[in-house]
Design a protein around this motif. Structure first.
Motif, mmCIF file in Angstrom:
data_model
loop_
_atom_site.group_PDB
_atom_site.id
_atom_site.type_symbol
_atom_site.label_atom_id
_atom_site.label_comp_id
_atom_site.label_asym_id
_atom_site.label_seq_id
_atom_site.Cartn_x
_atom_site.Cartn_y
_atom_site.Cartn_z
ATOM 1 N N LYS A 142 52.095 -22.429 17.940
ATOM 2 C CA LYS A 142 51.194 -23.465 18.357
ATOM 3 C C LYS A 142 51.681 -24.310 19.571
ATOM 4 O O LYS A 142 50.943 -24.977 20.286
ATOM 5 C CB LYS A 142 50.887 -24.581 17.398
ATOM 6 N N HIS A 146 51.073 -15.920 7.726
ATOM 7 C CA HIS A 146 50.937 -17.159 6.970
ATOM 8 C C HIS A 146 49.489 -17.595 6.946
ATOM 9 O O HIS A 146 48.996 -18.237 6.191
ATOM 10 C CB HIS A 146 51.741 -18.423 7.304
ATOM 11 N N ASP A 191 51.264 -24.442 3.388
ATOM 12 C CA ASP A 191 50.472 -24.665 4.674
ATOM 13 C C ASP A 191 48.955 -25.242 4.224
ATOM 14 O O ASP A 191 48.674 -26.513 4.871
ATOM 15 C CB ASP A 191 50.361 -23.500 5.293
HETATM 16 FE FE FE2 Z 1 49.230 -21.506 11.281
#
Ligand code: FE2
Ligand code: FE2
Length: 396
Positions: free
Chosen positions: A253, A303, A332
């Motif tokens: 990210k 993920h 998450d």
């Molecule tokens: Fe992610």
């Protein structure tokens, strides 16, 4: 040494093999040519390792620029071959057997003839491939992480940890290198915070500003993943390795423009593609920074993949994800739903746990989901909400 030429010959051999049966001269010719190029490569690099990350090919730590957007990279990754490595003593038989297996996978044939390990019965195969996380000799990671945890009384403040995470992200953004020592230090420190009291505590950061999301989220996912790994009775070393993977799961990210990352409204299709690419990007950043972190790279890549094959990145070949990815996935989702986002208010913990129970067996690995819910219910009252540090100055 020309690793790109070898890979191109490998692709050519695989295409040719779908056209001609065993023994056909055209087929034997391309196999021989590819094997010869592999021989040349092995002279320069006796243990070449390749990673196929969607649109990118990495040899060792070097991204092969001339193979950017090479269609075969995505094809390999889609067939469950994200990682490929050769030993110097590869024989022609090994090579042909390897090509046959890969050709079967690419053709979508039932991959029951799978893994080279099976056929080599106990002997380490000279050609190894699989998901990024398959690796047995990660001693260096172990040694690096296996330092004693210093127990200390903690006051739940995460100023230094938040600083360290910010520093880590900045370093990755500036020069692409991942400061592994910082990541390990943060994980050790989180582990200390969790065990500072006589019983385990779950210190979770609370988000104040939307732009603190990535920092807060990766810290929380690291804490939750370690707690879950402990709840599953993994050993202390694995718990911390999983903690590092949790900390780094969204590393990709850092490369996403903040307008997209923090966009309040719905993402357009193009924006969503950019956003989803954080998985591939994260795996690439991790693997090119530190070869030893390939489990973390697997987690970064996997993920968002659901148990039923949904999610992303899309794969054409069904296979299991790394166990660590299944843990990080549920942690998450938990943390994401527990957090206020520009487009949705945070959910109550119980609502999230019910959601996870509902999706067990479709989105989540059922056993992992059940253990997570069990753990979170048991830790009720032991969850410490930590304020985001007011003035987290970046310190090197
Ligand atoms: Fe992610
Ligand atoms: Fe995440």
């Amino acid at each position: 040494m020309d690793s790109s030429r070898f890979l191109a010959s490998l692709a050519q051999a695989l295409s040719t093999m779908t056209l001609y049966k065993s023994g056909h001269p055209a087929r034997e010719r391309v196999i021989d040519r590819s094997l010869a190029l592999l021989g040349e490569l092995l002279e320069a690099d006796p243990h070449p390792q390749f990673s196929f990350l969607g649109d990118e090919v990495v040899h060792g730590k070097t991204s092969l620029r001339d193979l950017r957007d090479w269609e075969w990279s995505a094809r390999f990754a889609g067939a469950g071959i994200q990682r490929l490595e050769f030993d110097p003593e590869v024989t022609r038989d090994d090579f042909v057997q390897f090509l046959d297996t890969v050709a079967a996978r690419l053709g979508g044939a039932a991959a029951a003839i799978d893994t080279s390990e099976m056929r080599h019965a106990g002997k380490r195969p000279t050609i190894r491939f699989g998901s990024i996380g398959i690796r047995s000799d990660d001693d260096a990671t172990r040694r690096a992480i296996e330092k004693d945890i210093v127990t200390a009384t903690i006051s739940f403040q995460f100023g230094e940890e938040v600083d360290a995470i910010k520093y880590m992200h900045e370093q990755v953004m500036q020069n692409g290198g991942l400061p592994l020592l910082e990541a390990e230090a943060v994980v050790r420190s989180l582990s200390v915070a969790m065990h500072g009291e006589s019983e385990m505590m779950l210190p979770l950061l609370m988000l104040k500003e939307f732009d603190q999301y990535t920092t807060t989220h990766c810290l929380n996912v690291s804490v939750l993943t370690m707690a879950l790994a402990e709840h599953l009775e993994l050993n202390a070393r694995d718990v911390r390795t999983f903690g590092v993977a949790g900390l780094l799961h969204d590393l990709g990210k850092v490369r996403i423009p903040t307008e997209i990352l923090n966009k309040p409204g719905k993402l357009t299709d193009d924006e969503r593609t950019v956003m989803q690419n954080h998985t591939v990007e994260g795996a690439r950043l991790i693997i090119t920074s530190d070869r030893e972190l390939d489990m973390a790279a697997a987690v970064a890549y996997e993920h968002h993949i659901m148990l039923n094959g949904g999610g992303y990145p899309k794969r054409h070949y069904q296979r299991d994800v790394h166990k660590a990815s299944t843990l990080v996935h549920v942690c998450d989702v938990y943390d994401a739903l527990r957090t206020n986002r520009p487009y949705r208010a945070a959910w109550e913990s119980e609502r999230v746990l019910k959601y996870i129970e509902e999706k067990a067996g479709s989105e989540f690995e059922p056993e992992i989901a059940a253990k997570f819910v069990e753990m979170m219910r048991a830790l009720e009252g032991k969850t410490a909400t930590v304020e985001f540090p007011a003035k987290a100055a970046v310190s090197a």
